[in-house]
Write a protein that holds these residues in place. Structure first.
Motif, short mmCIF file in Angstrom:
data_model
loop_
_atom_site.label_atom_id
_atom_site.label_comp_id
_atom_site.label_asym_id
_atom_site.label_seq_id
_atom_site.Cartn_x
_atom_site.Cartn_y
_atom_site.Cartn_z
N GLU A 152 1.05 -1.33 -0.03
CA GLU A 152 0.00 -0.06 0.02
C GLU A 152 1.10 1.19 -0.11
N GLU A 159 -12.28 1.58 2.06
CA GLU A 159 -12.45 1.06 3.65
C GLU A 159 -12.01 2.21 4.73
N GLN A 211 -6.77 1.71 3.05
CA GLN A 211 -7.27 1.21 4.26
C GLN A 211 -6.52 1.24 5.41
N HIS A 212 -5.12 1.10 5.25
CA HIS A 212 -4.44 1.01 6.56
C HIS A 212 -3.38 2.16 6.58
N ALA A 219 -8.49 -5.02 12.62
CA ALA A 219 -9.58 -4.89 11.44
C ALA A 219 -10.29 -6.33 11.38
N GLY A 223 -12.25 1.42 8.30
CA GLY A 223 -12.30 -0.04 8.52
C GLY A 223 -11.42 -0.24 10.09
N ALA A 224 -10.31 0.25 10.00
CA ALA A 224 -9.32 -0.03 11.00
C ALA A 224 -9.65 0.81 12.48
#
Lengths: 283, 348, 294
Positions: A177, B162, B81-82, C2, B165-166
């Motif tokens: 990512e 997301e 997401q992260h 998560a 999401g975390a």
């Protein structure tokens, strides 16, 4: 026997139902003391009993200084070369898929497994003027065997797995990512690698460098065949220790060994410091 | 910026993650891609970003075909997401990264980059944290930095995978409201992926419900909640009860009795009736209704869920009654759904 | 953390993403550099060993190996390994048990001490025993009086080998056993097993592959150690020469075929070690501690 008396606030060990603490710790400590600590402290004690003037005379002896310079200098160059190529090797092994990858990955550990004397005579044969590599390099005027360059070659061989094996798991852990984020923000591949990925790898690369360097400084078996062992030119510090021992000059051998140990520990200390600082900051 | 996804298909090793998806997104819209895991929602988002290339189909940014544009050229803001923050860079360097890597002709000065970074930090309410490293921030703060970093490049589209999401539930709700405010203030076309229907329904102008690589329904929160157009949407969004029924002569039947629901447009045959458990009326006498024996009754927050056995216990269905409603004490209950839908049984 | 359900789609992203790879030309370039480097620095030396060993044909090779002093060297090397590896094995298990299963003060320091031999030059590892047992040491005269010979004899060689291979088993087991925790042992004890039974039936099966891995590396180093052994051995042919020392002597006598014949046996041993190591990592990667490669 197994538990220290429970004083308020301080106890030697946390209570546990598992048996064998006294036995295993006692045995471990006794063995450690006998095999490692007593012999090593013998060295320090011998060195301390030399007296400062004697110690200083040996430490500043031109041959000693030269040998230390050669050992630390060649180890530094070899570790630096390994940082560059070891990181590339680790990158290729982690990121690319090609037939035979597992075999090559396993091969990287060869210097760990191959006895150093074997590596020493093989490299010497390879780089002697008549050897496969030596005969290629000779027309270019490059002499490897029996020169400091030979020492560097041997130390590159010895140190390679240290760099690859410390950097490899960190490359595996890189969060894809993060690379994608850099790309979406407009960074080209070159910018992503140099601005984003390398700074993240730096602590591992420094560790790998330190391990390869420390190993290179102390290396003996693979070097003495290829080095030529000319005093002041290609004589490494560990060899000088052996020479002094053979001359029954225990004082000189002890002093050189102590200097080597002190320098190595100092260096590991600095590296540890750098690492704990980066770890604290980047989490 | 309008975004148009046109007949896009994406396969991974022959496995279709998206099958022929088309979607028009209006400029300035806030869109949620909602679906269970494996529905293809993240793949769709990554295709729009240019992180993946479609197997077939085209993606337009405005009138321009973006399919052959690289990620770097697409100029999309992507929030991972992260978060994917660069952990060896300070917050300010993270936000300024996208400007710093521009070709020198388009690169702002260092001072300008710094100014933009603190402006964005103000926008995401993190003023004064320029010098911190990501490891020194909480999850919610990292999320905000990631958003500021994505917005720094003045993206044509903002994509969020997301985004909450975390985070834990409390922070999640706060950030949801805050994201809506930022969106309204900046007007970016924004697409976010979520598996949380509450998030999608509350936040988005329109919700795209996805399942198994297909778009099931596109609509406002009211549309997808009140008039689901497929059994999947009924089951996935909100509470639903279902019963196997039969359609005959434009009427809905359970075993041998019509239940008072007309379905004139449906073909005769096996079908399934869907309704919301709370969207029912109780009936005293049953001529054309669903009747069942109370099998179980549970208190759920402000209401009472009653489980009924229908047709001799072969089928069970849940309805929702107000707490203290006398019907909950009875052993037999008759009701009729107020809003409902019947889907013919799929020929499988 | 998560929701784990969010991730299945990631499996597809493993290889496909456009953002995380180099252009084909750059890839080819990097691969070429890596392969060329490995070929020159790793593969060629290995090939040279076998090429030289068989340069005069298989007969000369067999003759070189079958020589009296060579066989003595092989026997001594095996003897040294047979003594020092089990010693460090027992130590490794004991130390790992104490460190991994208990919390006590000074644990981190103890762990650092165990790694100490790795940061000491092999020559110094030998030197410390010369200083301890040599004629000029405190112990020297006493040893001489009682007729105990340590230096320039088998006990010295074993000691030096034990010193250099000291950390291998322990550093493999400590992280492994720490990761496994104490739950299994506590369960066994609660079911009525005593300490030994718990170790034999519960702990040992859990750590066996990691243990084997550590023993493998320990053994490779024990058989191949040169510097430390060289200092304490005295180089008496047929008596205190291990295989690596014998390689040196033959080489220095310009007996290249002999030197490389013995070297090729050691190289073969190294290759076997690498193969076993790789197999262990492939099969039991999860059951071997994370500290691979040292």
């Amino acid at each position: 026997m197994t538990s220290a008396p429970a004083k308020a606030g301080w106890r030697f060990r946390q209570p546990s139902v598992i048996p064998g603490f006294g036995l295993t710790l006692g045995f471990s400590l006794a063995y450690l003391t006998l095999i490692i600590l007593i012999p090593l402290s013998g060295l320090v004690w011998r060195s301390a009993s030399l007296g400062w003037t004697d110690f200083w005379a040996i430490a500043t002896d031109r041959r000693t200084v030269k040998a230390l310079e050669i050992s630390f200098g060649t180890a530094f160059i070899a570790a630096a070369v390994n940082v560059v190529f070891g990181t590339i090797v680790a990158w290729v092994l982690v990121r690319y898929r090609f037939p035979g990858r597992r075999v090559i990955d396993a091969m990287v550990d060869l210097p760990f497994a191959l006895p150093t004397a074997v590596a020493g005579i093989a490299l010497t044969t390879l780089y002697s003027p008549k050897g496969w590599m030596g005969s290629l390099l000779a027309p270019l005027g490059i002499k490897v065997a029996y020169t400091p360059l030979g020492i560097v070659i041997a130390l590159i061989f010895i140190g390679l797995p240290f760099v690859v094996r410390t950097v490899q798991p960190i490359i595996e852990e890189i969060d894809k990512e993060v690379e994608e984020a850099a790309a979406t923000l407009g960074a080209n591949r070159f910018q992503t690698i140099f601005l984003v990925l390398f700074p993240g790898l730096a602590p591992a690369v420094i560790t790998g460098f330190a391990l390869a360097f420390a190993r290179g400084v102390g290396e003996y078996g693979s070097v003495i065949f290829i080095a030529g062992n000319l005093p002041y030119i290609s004589e490494i510090a560990p060899l000088l220790i052996v020479i002094r021992l053979e001359e029954y000059d225990y004082a000189a051998a002890t002093a050189i060994a102590t200097i080597m140990l002190a320098l190595s520990f100092l260096m590991l200390l600095v590296i540890n410091l750098i690492q704990s600082r980066t770890r604290k900051r980047y989490g | 910026m309008e975004v148009r996804v046109s007949n896009v298909r994406k396969e991974f090793d022959r496995f279709p993650a998206l099958r022929d998806v088309s979607l028009d997104i209006r400029s300035g819209e806030l869109i949620a891609l909602l679906g269970p895991s494996g529905s293809g929602k993240t793949t769709l988002l990554r295709l729009i970003a240019g992180l993946e290339r479609p197997t077939r189909g085209t993606i337009f940014f405005g009138d321009e075909d973006a399919s052959n544009r690289t990620i770097q050229e697409r100029n999309v803001g992507f929030v991972f997401q992260h978060y994917a923050l660069f952990r060896h860079m300070t917050v300010a360097d993270n936000i300024g990264f996208g400007l710093k890597v521009r070709p020198s002709a388009k690169r702002p000065t260092k001072a300008e980059i710094r100014r933009r970074a603190s402006e964005l930090l103000d926008l995401v309410q993190l003023s004064g944290l320029e010098k911190r490293y990501p490891a020194q921030l909480s999850g919610g703060q990292r999320q905000r930095v990631a958003l500021a970093r994505a917005m720094a490049i003045e993206p044509r589209v903002l994509l969020l995978d997301e985004p909450f999401g975390a985070l834990d539930a409390q922070v999640r709700r706060e950030l949801r409201r805050w994201l809506r405010e930022i969106h309204d203030a900046t007007g970016h076309t924004t697409i976010f992926v979520t598996h949380d229907q509450e998030e999608a329904l509350e936040l988005a102008d329109r919700v795209v419900v996805m399942s198994q690589g297909r778009i099931e329904q596109i609509g406002t929160a009211d549309e997808v909640y009140d008039t689901p157009n497929s059994p999947f949407v009924y089951g996935f969004i909100g509470e639903s009860s279902s019963l196997p029924v039969k359609v005959e002569d434009g009427q809905v039947w359970i075993s041998d009795r019509p239940i008072g629901l007309a379905a004139p447009d449906l073909p005769d045959g096996e079908a399934t009736l869907y309704f919301r458990p709370h969207d029912i009326e109780l009936l005293d006498e049953c001529n054309g209704c669903i009747a069942g024996t109370v099998a179980a009754s549970r208190r759920v927050a402000g209401t009472r869920r009653v489980e009924l056995e229908i047709g001799g216990g072969r089928e069970r269905v849940e309805i929702e009654l107000p707490v203290g409603h006398p019907a909950a004490q009875k052993s037999r209950v008759a009701f009729r759904p107020k809003r409902w839908k019947v889907f013919p049984k799929m020929a499988e | 953390m998560a929701d784990p359900e969010l991730y299945p789609a990631d499996a597809h992203h493993e290889h496909a993403s456009l953002a995380v790879t180099e252009r084909p030309l750059a890839r080819a370039g990097l691969m070429f550099v890596a392969f060329a480097f490995l070929a020159v620095f790793l593969l060629l030396p290995l090939v040279v060993v076998f090429e030289q060993a068989f340069s005069r044909g298989i007969g000369a090779f067999v003759e070189a190996i079958n020589e009296h002093d060579t066989i003595a060297a092989i026997k001594l090397t095996l003897l040294v390994a047979v003594i020092s590896v089990p010693l460090n094995l027992v130590f490794g298990v004991a130390a790992a048990w104490a460190i991994a299963k208990f919390e006590f003060k000074g644990k981190a320091f103890l762990t650092t001490l165990i790694d100490l031999p790795f940061s000491v030059s092999p020559v110094i590892s030998g030197l410390v025993y010369v200083l301890l047992f040599g004629a000029s040491s405190l112990l020297g005269p006493w040893l001489k009086m009682h007729g105990i010979v340590i230096l320039f004899a088998v006990p010295g060689i074993v000691l030096a080998t034990v010193f250099v291979t000291f950390p291998f088993v322990a550093r493999e087991l400590i992280p492994l056993m720490q990761e496994q925790g104490t739950g299994d042992e506590e369960a066994a004890l609660s079911l009525g097993a005593n300490g030994w039974q718990t170790f034999w039936h519960v702990t040992l099966p859990n750590i066996k592959w990691g243990l084997l891995y550590g023993v493998l590396l320990c053994n490779a180093r024990a058989m191949g150690e040169f510097g430390a052994v060289s200092v304490v051995s005295g180089h008496i042919r047929g008596m205190t020469n291990t295989m690596p020392l014998h390689v040196e002597i033959l080489y220095n006598e310009y007996n290249a075929v002999g030197a490389f014949a013995v070297a090729s046996v050691l190289a073969g041993l190294a290759l076997v070690t690498l193969v076993l190591k790789t197999l262990l990592e492939l099969r039991y990667g999860a059951e071997i501690a994370a500290t691979r490669g040292h």
